[in-house]
Design an enzyme around this catalytic site. Sequence first.
Site, PDB file in Angstrom:
ATOM      1  N   SER A 316      37.172  47.660  49.406  1.00 55.40           N
ATOM      2  CA  SER A 316      35.959  46.909  49.127  1.00 55.40           C
ATOM      3  C   SER A 316      35.763  46.614  47.641  1.00 55.40           C
ATOM      4  O   SER A 316      36.449  45.785  47.088  1.00 55.40           O
ATOM      5  CB  SER A 316      34.776  47.676  49.719  1.00 55.40           C
ATOM      6  OG  SER A 316      33.709  46.824  49.944  1.00 55.40           O
ATOM      7  N   ASP A 327      44.422  38.283  39.942  1.00 53.03           N
ATOM      8  CA  ASP A 327      44.398  36.818  39.953  1.00 53.03           C
ATOM      9  C   ASP A 327      44.375  36.236  38.553  1.00 53.03           C
ATOM     10  O   ASP A 327      44.980  35.184  38.284  1.00 53.03           O
ATOM     11  CB  ASP A 327      43.179  36.311  40.734  1.00 53.03           C
ATOM     12  CG  ASP A 327      43.411  36.326  42.236  1.00 53.03           C
ATOM     13  OD1 ASP A 327      44.468  36.834  42.674  1.00 53.03           O
ATOM     14  OD2 ASP A 327      42.534  35.836  42.985  1.00 53.03           O
ATOM     15  N   LYS A 341      39.136  45.773  53.277  1.00 56.60           N
ATOM     16  CA  LYS A 341      37.780  45.455  53.727  1.00 56.60           C
ATOM     17  C   LYS A 341      37.243  44.296  52.901  1.00 56.60           C
ATOM     18  O   LYS A 341      36.867  44.459  51.750  1.00 56.60           O
ATOM     19  CB  LYS A 341      36.831  46.646  53.607  1.00 56.60           C
ATOM     20  CG  LYS A 341      35.441  46.293  54.132  1.00 56.60           C
ATOM     21  CD  LYS A 341      34.462  47.422  54.023  1.00 56.60           C
ATOM     22  CE  LYS A 341      33.121  46.980  54.584  1.00 56.60           C
ATOM     23  NZ  LYS A 341      32.532  45.855  53.833  1.00 56.60           N
TER      24      LYS A 341
END
Length: 471
Positions: A316, A327, A341
């Site tokens: 999470s 990224d 999740k």
Amino acid sequence: MMTPPFRKIALIGASALAGALLTVSLTASADKDIGSPLPLNELRTFAEVFGRIKQDYVEPVEDKKLINDAIRGMLTGLDPHSDYMNADEFKELREGTQGEFGGLGIEIGAEDGLVKVIAPIEDTPAQQAGVKSGDLIVKIDDTPVRGLSLTDAVKKMRGKPGSKVTLTIARKNEGKPVVLTLTRAIIKTKSVKSRLLEPDYGYVRVAQFQEHSAENLAQALTQLYKENKTPLKGVVLDLRDDPGGLLNGAVGVSAAFLPKNTLVVYTEGRSEDAKMRLSATPENYLARGDRDYLAGLPAEVKKVPLVVLVNGGSASASEIVAGALQDHKRAIIVGTQTFGKGSVQSVLPLGSEGGIKLTTARYFTPNGRSIQAKGITPDVEVEESTVNGAAASFRIREADLERHLENPDQKNGKDKPQEKPADKTKPDTPSEAKPQGKDGKDGKAAADFQLSQALNILKVQQILMQKQAQK
């Protein structure tokens, strides 16, 4: 007609926690009209069943219990993370986000009607008693777990500090149930720990994302720079076995290492208020009126070589941080595949009678990746040590949970597989590096292969940077 506005809490925790953290940030919203006619035939069936139970069940049942159980069943039938909370359970959830509560310190999920341990939390009664990742809790004291909701299981495991609770556990490769007696304690989870691994290389562990985790991270980084006296050459950010927590905490931790205004995460849901874009800006990680605790960080923090450690217990909020730093190519992600999740839960208060925890959105990394039921793939795959690796092989992930949401990319046939890890390293030699918070009886930290490899990667980066500077 619109009903009065209410406050709702967006949740991104991995699961229910027994003496551990669930969740996240506050947003304002207003109730929406349902927009479609009520299913009268189904409601008539519900009323008929209600009446039959009242009339024919072997023992009298209170109306309130029947209705509460019906609400709970309606929610738990949706996915593993939606649930109903009565007033006491709602209070416990709010206390959990503050990092202090009574309990055992176990992160749990549901599997086949039983409670499954995702991970024991560091320095808690559960870890000290020998509870392991992958354990199935089949009985709490004399109460069988099958049929209990996660919320009910959490409630039974929590209690007055100093009181005892007995867990009967089914453990893989054990011929008979394991019975453990734990002493409940006030769980004061220190979410951030730090130290110098060696001169010029810092280590910061975030165990859970709580109200002050990002602020504590900033303090830890500032202290490391003071202790080292010169700019650090590398930092390891350890998110292993971090089950998640507050969304603004994840944004704040990411913002410590990313340029201002950089996109950290965005969410998509059916309602407009479930659609958010959260960037590395103070309004996205600070509570209203708070000072910007990241403003005083050493400038070098934004550029210091960074390795993020993850594993199957990283979920999470941890995956939000790892995904954002990956990224934006700000860090090298090292370890094993994360939990997966990628959904957001909102806690919607129900007057004075508790609230519901409802999955309202999916979240995505800055490049548009959904990690739901998939997780973050590390850039460099490093398996856990032989001892820890045995427990890791029993880990459950989001994709293993019943009724988990599908990954939207896979569902639509648009899934773009992540690049394979650049390297895969197995622990075949002892490690020199020492982890934080894993001291043995002899007072010395146990060997941590993944951490030693993270440190080696930072040192290789330093050599490459020096060679580049010489050209």
